[in-house]
Design an enzyme around this catalytic site. Sequence first.
Site, PDB file in Angstrom:
ATOM      1  N   HIS A  51       0.838  -1.193   0.000  1.00  0.00           N
ATOM      2  CA  HIS A  51       0.000   0.000   0.000  1.00  0.00           C
ATOM      3  C   HIS A  51       0.881   1.254   0.000  1.00  0.00           C
ATOM      4  CE1 HIS A  51       0.519  -0.562   4.469  1.00  0.00           C
ATOM      5  NE2 HIS A  51       0.773   0.720   4.372  1.00  0.00           N
TER       6      HIS A  51
HETATM    7  P1  TYD Z   1      -2.415  -3.983   7.476  1.00  0.00           P
HETATM    8  O1  TYD Z   1      -2.726  -2.614   6.949  1.00  0.00           O
HETATM    9  O2  TYD Z   1      -2.891  -5.160   6.703  1.00  0.00           O
HETATM   10  O3  TYD Z   1      -0.844  -4.127   7.671  1.00  0.00           O
HETATM   11  P2  TYD Z   1       0.312  -3.997   6.549  1.00  0.00           P
HETATM   12  O4  TYD Z   1      -0.248  -3.121   5.474  1.00  0.00           O
HETATM   13  O5  TYD Z   1       1.437  -3.372   7.291  1.00  0.00           O
HETATM   14  O6  TYD Z   1       0.652  -5.354   6.075  1.00  0.00           O
HETATM   15  O7  TYD Z   1      -2.939  -4.047   8.976  1.00  0.00           O
HETATM   16  C1  TYD Z   1      -3.265  -5.248   9.617  1.00  0.00           C
HETATM   17  C2  TYD Z   1      -4.493  -5.039  10.496  1.00  0.00           C
HETATM   18  O8  TYD Z   1      -4.200  -4.144  11.571  1.00  0.00           O
HETATM   19  C3  TYD Z   1      -5.650  -4.437   9.733  1.00  0.00           C
HETATM   20  O9  TYD Z   1      -6.824  -5.097  10.177  1.00  0.00           O
HETATM   21  C4  TYD Z   1      -5.693  -3.007  10.167  1.00  0.00           C
HETATM   22  C5  TYD Z   1      -5.109  -3.054  11.563  1.00  0.00           C
HETATM   23  N1  TYD Z   1      -4.360  -1.844  11.957  1.00  0.00           N
HETATM   24  C6  TYD Z   1      -4.867  -1.061  12.978  1.00  0.00           C
HETATM   25  O10 TYD Z   1      -5.939  -1.322  13.552  1.00  0.00           O
HETATM   26  N2  TYD Z   1      -4.155   0.030  13.370  1.00  0.00           N
HETATM   27  C7  TYD Z   1      -2.982   0.372  12.776  1.00  0.00           C
HETATM   28  O11 TYD Z   1      -2.353   1.373  13.170  1.00  0.00           O
HETATM   29  C8  TYD Z   1      -2.489  -0.448  11.694  1.00  0.00           C
HETATM   30  C9  TYD Z   1      -1.193  -0.106  11.003  1.00  0.00           C
HETATM   31  C10 TYD Z   1      -3.214  -1.551  11.325  1.00  0.00           C
END
Ligand code: TYD
Length: 136
Positions: free
Chosen positions: A49
């Site tokens: 992303h």
């Molecule tokens: P995700 O965006 O998939 O992580 P990455 O892009 O780093 O691989 O996030 C994983 C899960 O955690 C998703 O359900 C959203 C949640 N999340 C939060 O609740 N708060 C946060 O600050 C972040 C970064 C993720």
Amino acid sequence: MNVKLLPLQKHGDDRGSLIALEEGQNVPFTVRRVYYLFETKEGVRRGFHAHKNLKQLVVAVRGSCRFLLDDGHEQIELVLDNPAQGLLVEAMVWREMYDFSEDCVLMVLADSLYDESDYIRDKAQFLALTQPESRS
Ligand code: TYD
């Protein structure tokens, strides 16, 4: 590219090491959120992303992982494996993280609370937004 590796001053003595992160000092934004990735499974690649506005400072406080960063014009790959180094990733940079060591703990400081509407999760959409004609 809107990415910089910042050296973080280490206060070391015969007891060990300490690094302080301070808003407006070595962290060049207002810190509204801190999160950390750990226990990442072998072979996992995550991220995929970019953010419309978010600024983040990423520190591998333990272990290592690799980053692929893409601003729509160039791609760079780097290893984060040093707790005395912070990776500053500003807005509109596509990131993927992979090759996490088993012990990797990636700590991330961010200038906003979690906001799903700030995410761009579609690479084609991201690339379209980074082309000059999309800014006019
Ligand atoms: P995700 O965006 O998939 O992580 P990455 O892009 O780093 O691989 O996030 C994983 C899960 O955690 C998703 O359900 C959203 C949640 N999340 C939060 O609740 N708060 C946060 O600050 C972040 C970064 C993720």
